[in-house]
Scaffold this motif. Structure first.
Motif, PDB file in Angstrom:
ATOM      1  N   LEU A  16      24.920  13.054 -18.773  1.00  0.00           N
ATOM      2  CA  LEU A  16      23.508  12.826 -18.464  1.00  0.00           C
ATOM      3  C   LEU A  16      23.188  11.340 -18.589  1.00  0.00           C
ATOM      4  O   LEU A  16      23.317  10.752 -19.663  1.00  0.00           O
ATOM      5  CB  LEU A  16      22.637  13.636 -19.431  1.00  0.00           C
ATOM      6  N   THR A  17      22.788  10.736 -17.485  1.00  0.00           N
ATOM      7  CA  THR A  17      22.413   9.315 -17.516  1.00  0.00           C
ATOM      8  C   THR A  17      21.025   9.159 -18.122  1.00  0.00           C
ATOM      9  O   THR A  17      20.235  10.110 -18.140  1.00  0.00           O
ATOM     10  CB  THR A  17      22.416   8.732 -16.098  1.00  0.00           C
ATOM     11  N   PRO A  18      20.675   7.967 -18.619  1.00  0.00           N
ATOM     12  CA  PRO A  18      19.320   7.757 -19.152  1.00  0.00           C
ATOM     13  C   PRO A  18      18.230   8.063 -18.135  1.00  0.00           C
ATOM     14  O   PRO A  18      17.190   8.632 -18.484  1.00  0.00           O
ATOM     15  CB  PRO A  18      19.332   6.276 -19.544  1.00  0.00           C
ATOM     16  N   ALA A  19      18.461   7.700 -16.890  1.00  0.00           N
ATOM     17  CA  ALA A  19      17.454   7.985 -15.859  1.00  0.00           C
ATOM     18  C   ALA A  19      17.292   9.480 -15.654  1.00  0.00           C
ATOM     19  O   ALA A  19      16.169   9.993 -15.500  1.00  0.00           O
ATOM     20  CB  ALA A  19      17.848   7.299 -14.546  1.00  0.00           C
ATOM     21  N   ALA A  20      18.414  10.208 -15.649  1.00  0.00           N
ATOM     22  CA  ALA A  20      18.346  11.659 -15.480  1.00  0.00           C
ATOM     23  C   ALA A  20      17.660  12.311 -16.678  1.00  0.00           C
ATOM     24  O   ALA A  20      16.888  13.271 -16.523  1.00  0.00           O
ATOM     25  CB  ALA A  20      19.745  12.228 -15.287  1.00  0.00           C
ATOM     26  N   TRP A  21      17.950  11.794 -17.880  1.00  0.00           N
ATOM     27  CA  TRP A  21      17.291  12.329 -19.082  1.00  0.00           C
ATOM     28  C   TRP A  21      15.790  12.102 -19.010  1.00  0.00           C
ATOM     29  O   TRP A  21      15.002  13.013 -19.298  1.00  0.00           O
ATOM     30  CB  TRP A  21      17.867  11.653 -20.321  1.00  0.00           C
ATOM     31  N   PHE A  22      15.381  10.908 -18.634  1.00  0.00           N
ATOM     32  CA  PHE A  22      13.954  10.595 -18.539  1.00  0.00           C
ATOM     33  C   PHE A  22      13.280  11.464 -17.475  1.00  0.00           C
ATOM     34  O   PHE A  22      12.180  11.991 -17.697  1.00  0.00           O
ATOM     35  CB  PHE A  22      13.775   9.111 -18.204  1.00  0.00           C
TER      36      PHE A  22
END
Length: 764
Positions: free
Chosen positions: A565-571
């Motif tokens: 999970l990338t930070p952008a996907a998490w956000f």
């Protein structure tokens, strides 16, 4: 409502109980199979044989050599498509049909129907989901349905399992046993036993130390009893039965001793418990009547599809299955089926222990039946009573709010009870609401102890006692269900630690020690008997149950989930989850979350009910309105309020902040979609109570207006509209549920409290 009318209604209820007792205890006539083994038209490659358990089907039909049971499943193939039918038989007055799997509500290919051989008219027998089990659909056949022969037809569409078996002609008595009138006496009998035990537990502290902590002590005792009984019955069913009988003998001995030697103590305890038991009894009876006001052929799964198309899984049946296995000595491993992946250790034991605690008395009720085929229905009634403990818990919490009148406390309880959240979760009896009740009790006890302790000239014993209750209720909540983990974590961090002052660390250490001691037996059982027991923990933090990798620990599972999970996907996920929690989602989300097997074209009421079912933003619209009106009133009205009201508003503000904080923490920390069923239940109760008390103190008339609108909405959308979709409507139960609403409000609100509810705040 006049006193005469109220007494007349109670007398009528007494007659109903007498009739229900006769129905329950009278020996059940033997059912008569309507077809033989040769009376079926089936393709053996499409519909294969299976055998229901003895608690699912009457003993006569299950064990008859002429009985057969078929399902649309073939080994090596899976789900199959095709038709199954019996040869023609004469229609009985009352028909019993075994059903299995899922049947469509309005459209779809899966069906179990009774068809007229001449007119081809059909009578729907099943509109529910029995999941992995079998149910008996017991229904009347209309007199003018078919003049000649009828046949039983099952159609499997391949998308879901469907099954049926030998139809039988049953008596009027069997029909009544299966319906609402047959559940009234079991409810009264089981509630009487629970009340007896609760009264003995509340009397004990008065006898020993002359304290008025009866309700709180008895609540802890009841929870600890369920906890202990789980292990007693697991060790040996005989030991479990002996412990049940000994505990009730001890309860009777305590009451008898108090009545003979310490009558004032018993009288004082009864007066203290009277309003709690009244609210508990009326609420659980009303929810039982609401549940049995319709029949969809689902048997023990009636609650799952009671408010269709808003439906949920079989989680509510797991505690009864576990209790039955404990009582009959079945092994706990693979109890729910090896293919399901679920283990007994995945869910805490407290409610299962409370249910098995009463198992000997439930089988006493079933002695006159044709086998234990109504036992699961009795379990359901008992679970409604246990889960309904949230009612006296809320009553206690409101009793600590000193600025509320007796009438207003009744109104707030009613406000919470008629919310869509409370209606569904009091009938769909998974243990989350019971855990929420324990959490709320502990929080209120500690909050008022802490608020008063700041200025009271006390030695500190009462706040320490409150801490012990908070720790015990925290453990009991987690032993009921882990849903309130974040809410309790926020409470311990914000109230106990941050706002606790100089003794905060000591309180925290003592609290953690008590919780650890109480949780240790269950954690050891999970680890040693039925490992790993962490499916729900993995689901919460990694959005996977981990059934395929049970040897992988929780931490490793979480690391794997977040590594992809990338930070952008998490956000992006957290933003979507936050909007979803508020209900700001597209319509196709509801279609995906709803029962896809139904393919229902929903009307307005069904759409509203489905949104209530999933989204915090809509289900708690009444609470949001209360908060908004209370905030407006606090700015526009300059009317002074006393110190008691200020303290109450401070507590309510804390509760609302904790609820909102735990919602946000759930969105940030947990991975599954934050629909209402996957958020802390104590937060739901805290939000409802805090908002209602806030508005009740600020603007009483505005609160009554919100209550009236909420009542009308719930009555139309959640009570009346589902009646039009039901296979069978029990008008007696509909009338009883409405009468309880009228009698309960009239009876309780016009009574003067003869005993004060003990709290750390000044007596009300």
């Amino acid at each position: 409502m006049s006193q005469t009318v109220r007494r007349a209604l109670w007398v009528l209820y007494g007659f109903l109980i007498a009739a229900s007792a006769a129905i329950t205890l009278w020996p059940e006539p033997t059912p008569v199979p309507l077809v033989t083994l040769q009376g079926w038209e089936r393709d053996p490659k499409v519909f294969t044989e299976y055998l229901p358990s003895d608690v699912e089907i009457s003993a006569t039909i299950r064990n008859s050599p002429q009985s057969a049971f078929y399902q649309s499943y073939a080994p090596g193939i899976g789900l199959t498509t095709g038709d199954l039918a019996t040869k023609s038989f004469s229609p009985p007055e009352y028909l019993s049909v075994p059903v299995r799997g899922r049947s469509a509500l309005k459209s779809g290919s899966n069906r179990v129907t009774l068809e007229c051989s001449d007119s081809r008219a059909s009578l729907k027998l099943f509109a529910s989901d029995t999941f992995a089990g079998t149910a008996e659909s017991i229904l009347p056949v209309p007199e003018k349905f078919c003049d000649r022969g009828v046949r039983l037809v099952a159609r499997g569409g391949g998308s879901a399992l469907i099954g049926t078996g030998t139809p039988a002609s049953v008596s009027l008595l069997t029909f009544l046993k299966s319906k609402g009138i047959g559940m009234l006496f079991p409810h009264a009998f089981l509630f009487g036993l629970v009340s007896l035990y609760f009264l003995a537990g509340a009397t004990l502290p008065r006898l020993l130390v002359d304290t008025a902590h009866g309700f709180l002590f008895s609540a802890v005792l009841l929870g600890m009893t369920g906890y202990a009984e789980f292990f007693a019955y697991y060790a040996s069913p005989d030991l479990g039965v002996a412990s049940t009988l000994l505990l009730f003998l001890a309860a009777l001995s305590i009451i008898a001793f108090a009545a003979w030697f310490r009558r004032p103590a018993l009288t004082g305890t009864w007066r203290q418990l009277d309003p709690f038991l009244t609210v508990w009894f009326l609420g659980s009876l009303a929810y039982t009547a609401i549940l049995y006001s319709i029949d969809n052929g689902g048997g023990a799964a009636l609650a799952n599809y009671r408010f269709s198309p808003a439906a949920w899984s079989s989680d509510n049946q797991l505690m009864g299955i576990t209790a039955e296995a404990l009582g009959s000595g079945q092994p706990m491993q693979d109890l729910f089926g090896a293919g399901s992946g679920w283990q007994v250790s995945d869910r805490p034991p407290l409610l299962a222990g409370l249910v098995v605690f009463m198992r000997p008395f439930i089988y006493l009720l079933a002695r006159s039946d044709d086998g234990p085929h109504f036992v699961t229905r009795y379990y359901g009634v008992l679970e409604i009573i246990y889960v309904g403990f949230w009612l006296p818990a809320v009553w206690y919490c409101l009793g600590t709010v000193r600025s509320l009148s007796w009438r207003m406390r009744c109104a707030i309880v009613l406000f919470v009870a008629i919310t869509p959240f409370a209606i569904f979760n009091s009938i769909y009896t998974w243990p989350k609401l019971l855990g929420g009740a324990f959490s709320l009790l502990g929080c209120f006890v500690y909050l008022y102890s802490w608020e008063d302790g700041r200025t009271a000239e006390a030695s500190g014993r009462e706040p320490m006692t409150a801490l012990c209750y908070l720790a015990c209720f925290t453990a009991l909540s987690l032993l009921s269900h882990g849903a309130d983990f974040l809410f309790l974590g926020c409470f311990w961090a914000f109230v106990v630690l941050w706002r606790g002052g100089r003794g905060a660390l000591l309180h925290l250490a003592w609290g953690v020690a008590i919780i650890a001691v109480l949780m240790a037996p269950w954690l050891a059982w999970q680890k040693l008997v039925d490992p790993p027991g962490n499916a729900l923990v993995k689901s919460a933090f990694a959005n996977t149950f981990g059934f395929e990798e049970k040897n992988v620990g929780v931490i490793e599972t979480v690391i794997r989930a977040y590594a992809a999970l990338t930070p952008a996907a998490w956000f992006d996920e957290k933003i979507r989850h936050f909007l979803l929690m508020l209900g700001a989602v597209s319509a196709n989300f509801i279609d995906r979350m709803g029962d896809a097997g139904y393919n229902v074209a929903m009307n307005l009421a069904q759409k509203l009910r489905t949104r209530d079912f999933y989204f915090v933003g809509q289900s708690f619209a009444g609470a949001v309105i209360c908060l908004a009106l209370g905030a407006i009133g606090s700015k526009r009205r300059a009317a002074p309020i006393g110190p008691a009201a200020k303290q109450d508003i401070s507590v309510c503000r804390t509760l609302v902040m904790l609820a909102v904080g735990s919602y946000l923490a759930s969105v940030l920390v947990f991975r599954p979609v934050p629909i209402i069923h996957q958020l802390p239940y104590a937060a739901h109760l805290a939000l409802l109570i805090g908002a209602a008390v806030w508005l009740a103190i600020r603007n009483r008339r505005a609160f009554y207006g919100v209550l009236a609108v909420e009542a009308a909405y719930s009555l139309i959308v959640w009570i009346v509209e589902p009646l039009f979709e039901a296979i069978y409507v029990d008008l007696l139960m509909v009338a009883l549920s409405l009468a309880i609403l009228a009698v309960g409000v009239s009876t309780i609100t016009t009574r003067s409290p003869k005993a004060k509810i003990h709290v750390w705040a000044p007596a009300i």
